[in-house]
Design an enzyme around this catalytic site. Structure first.
Site, PDB file in Angstrom:
ATOM      1  N   ASP A  65       0.869  -1.181   0.000  1.00 13.67           N
ATOM      2  CA  ASP A  65       0.000   0.000   0.000  1.00 13.67           C
ATOM      3  C   ASP A  65       0.901   1.225   0.000  1.00 13.67           C
ATOM      4  O   ASP A  65       2.106   1.121   0.252  1.00 13.67           O
ATOM      5  CB  ASP A  65      -0.943  -0.004   1.213  1.00 13.67           C
ATOM      6  CG  ASP A  65      -0.244  -0.257   2.544  1.00 13.67           C
ATOM      7  OD1 ASP A  65       1.005  -0.206   2.586  1.00 13.67           O
ATOM      8  OD2 ASP A  65      -0.939  -0.488   3.541  1.00 13.67           O
TER       9      ASP A  65
ATOM     10  N   ASN B 174      -8.183  -1.622  13.410  1.00 18.12           N
ATOM     11  CA  ASN B 174      -9.579  -1.810  12.976  1.00 18.12           C
ATOM     12  C   ASN B 174      -9.723  -3.079  12.134  1.00 18.12           C
ATOM     13  O   ASN B 174     -10.750  -3.294  11.501  1.00 18.12           O
ATOM     14  CB  ASN B 174     -10.058  -0.583  12.180  1.00 18.12           C
ATOM     15  CG  ASN B 174      -9.273  -0.382  10.897  1.00 18.12           C
ATOM     16  OD1 ASN B 174      -8.304  -1.102  10.634  1.00 18.12           O
ATOM     17  ND2 ASN B 174      -9.684   0.587  10.090  1.00 18.12           N
TER      18      ASN B 174
ATOM     19  N   HIS C 242      -7.767  -3.881   9.527  1.00 22.32           N
ATOM     20  CA  HIS C 242      -7.406  -3.750   8.112  1.00 22.32           C
ATOM     21  C   HIS C 242      -6.132  -4.538   7.788  1.00 22.32           C
ATOM     22  O   HIS C 242      -5.308  -4.825   8.647  1.00 22.32           O
ATOM     23  CB  HIS C 242      -7.316  -2.285   7.664  1.00 22.32           C
ATOM     24  CG  HIS C 242      -6.105  -1.514   8.088  1.00 22.32           C
ATOM     25  ND1 HIS C 242      -6.102  -0.139   8.181  1.00 22.32           N
ATOM     26  CD2 HIS C 242      -4.841  -1.886   8.419  1.00 22.32           C
ATOM     27  CE1 HIS C 242      -4.909   0.278   8.534  1.00 22.32           C
ATOM     28  NE2 HIS C 242      -4.121  -0.760   8.693  1.00 22.32           N
TER      29      HIS C 242
ATOM     30  N   GLU D  52      -9.704  -1.548   4.246  1.00 18.91           N
ATOM     31  CA  GLU D  52     -10.438  -1.140   5.445  1.00 18.91           C
ATOM     32  C   GLU D  52     -11.684  -2.006   5.622  1.00 18.91           C
ATOM     33  O   GLU D  52     -12.099  -2.704   4.680  1.00 18.91           O
ATOM     34  CB  GLU D  52     -10.834   0.335   5.302  1.00 18.91           C
ATOM     35  CG  GLU D  52      -9.655   1.300   5.106  1.00 18.91           C
ATOM     36  CD  GLU D  52      -8.893   1.578   6.405  1.00 18.91           C
ATOM     37  OE1 GLU D  52      -8.814   0.690   7.284  1.00 18.91           O
ATOM     38  OE2 GLU D  52      -8.356   2.690   6.540  1.00 18.91           O
TER      39      GLU D  52
HETATM   40  C1  GLP Z   1      -0.587   0.961   8.446  1.00 13.89           C
HETATM   41  C2  GLP Z   1      -0.226   0.177   7.191  1.00 13.89           C
HETATM   42  C3  GLP Z   1      -0.510  -1.301   7.385  1.00 13.89           C
HETATM   43  C4  GLP Z   1       0.114  -1.754   8.701  1.00 13.89           C
HETATM   44  C5  GLP Z   1      -0.550  -1.045   9.838  1.00 13.89           C
HETATM   45  C6  GLP Z   1      -0.095  -1.506  11.227  1.00 13.89           C
HETATM   46  O1  GLP Z   1      -1.938   1.265   8.504  1.00 13.89           O
HETATM   47  N1  GLP Z   1      -0.943   0.615   6.045  1.00 13.89           N
HETATM   48  O2  GLP Z   1       0.014  -2.014   6.294  1.00 13.89           O
HETATM   49  O3  GLP Z   1      -0.055  -3.127   8.811  1.00 13.89           O
HETATM   50  O4  GLP Z   1      -0.216   0.316   9.668  1.00 13.89           O
HETATM   51  O5  GLP Z   1       0.875  -0.657  11.755  1.00 13.89           O
HETATM   52  P1  GLP Z   1       1.625  -0.869  13.135  1.00 13.89           P
HETATM   53  O6  GLP Z   1       2.558  -1.988  12.940  1.00 13.89           O
HETATM   54  O7  GLP Z   1       2.370   0.414  13.386  1.00 13.89           O
HETATM   55  O8  GLP Z   1       0.582  -1.156  14.162  1.00 13.89           O
END
Ligand code: GLP
Length: 258
Positions: free
Chosen positions: A79, A147, A149, A154
């Protein structure tokens, strides 16, 4: 290993990262023969976020000598924010460049990334989908949004969704604010690979760390499989390993497989 997700629990922070690195290197090794037979790449999706940073440090510190694997390694973006200039440091592709790709000497020819500034987002999505239709994903390393995702798929994302431009949910804007020093710095739109392609990955590693993820991890493992919670899609996928730390395993978790 075509079964329900395997859950691996790390007792502490250091063990989480070494376990993740060992499992990731094992997956790369398994893909190596297939890639070598075709004289082709090993296509790997990598996530951003704070959770995988220890894995990346571990790979650089202890596995950089595996040139046989890194020379075949091909990064595929999961992404990225949309509408930013190519040198914007917030781009996930630039983040990963700094934290893993450059340190492991992965050349830019071994990277498939979003063109954030593409004049036609729909053409940009079609370009990604055409590449993925042709080659697929060998290994998907994923993080879990609070959430539920996956990438930026989402809640409400269809399991057969293709690559697309999305508007970040309020939850994701808030979660991403931590990376950039405040919510005002978080772009509101992003590209994400769709669950349709992610679900076809030959192997998947989901990294989940911290007590703030305990509730969503529990729901991902036990709620009905539904687009309302995109991460439940992993229960329909082959060869999935979930690596969690003790804090992310809620007290209610039935005796896990370690
Ligand atoms: C972002 C990214 C996701 C990632 C998520 C979790 O939203 N787009 O790909 O998995 O963060 O992040 P963290 O590891 O900081 O909780």
């Amino acid at each position: 290993m075509d079964t329900a997700p395997t859950l691996k629990i790390a007792p502490n922070n250091a063990a989480f990262h070494t376990l993740a690195a060992d499992i990731f290197m094992g997956a790369l090794d398994r893909m190596q023969d297939r890639a070598a037979a075709k004289n082709g790449p090993i296509r790997v999706v990598l996530p951003t976020g704070s959770t995988p940073l220890g894995l990346y440090r571990e790979l650089i510190a202890h596995h950089a000598h595996r040139r046989d694997l890194w020379d075949r390694f091909h990064y595929v973006a999961l992404d990225d924010y949309a509408g930013l200039a190519p040198d914007d440091r917030r781009l996930f592709s630039n983040w990963l460049d700094r934290d893993i790709l450059k340190p492991l000497s992965i050349p830019s020819s071994h990277r498939t990334i979003f063109n954030s500034a593409a004049p036609s987002p729909s053409a940009e999505c079609a370009r990604m989908d055409a590449l993925l239709d042709e080659s697929g994903i060998d290994i998907a390393v994923l993080g879990l949004g609070t959430n539920g995702h996956i990438g930026f798929n989402e809640p409400g994302s269809a399991f057969d969704a293709q690559t697309r431009l999305i508007h970040l949910s309020a939850d994701s804007l808030a979660a991403n604010a931590a990376y950039w020093g405040g919510i005002d710095h978080v772009p509101h739109t992003a590209y994400t690979l769709g669950l349709g392609h992610i679900m076809q990955a030959r192997e998947t590693i989901l990294l989940v760390q911290g007590s703030h993820k305990a509730d969503i991890l529990h729901r991902m493992l036990h709620d009905p499989i539904s687009t309302a919670l995109p991460a439940t899609a992993l229960r329909r996928m082959r060869n999935v390993t979930i690596i969690a730390d003790q804090a992310a395993i809620s007290a209610a978790e039935p005796s896990p497989q370690t």
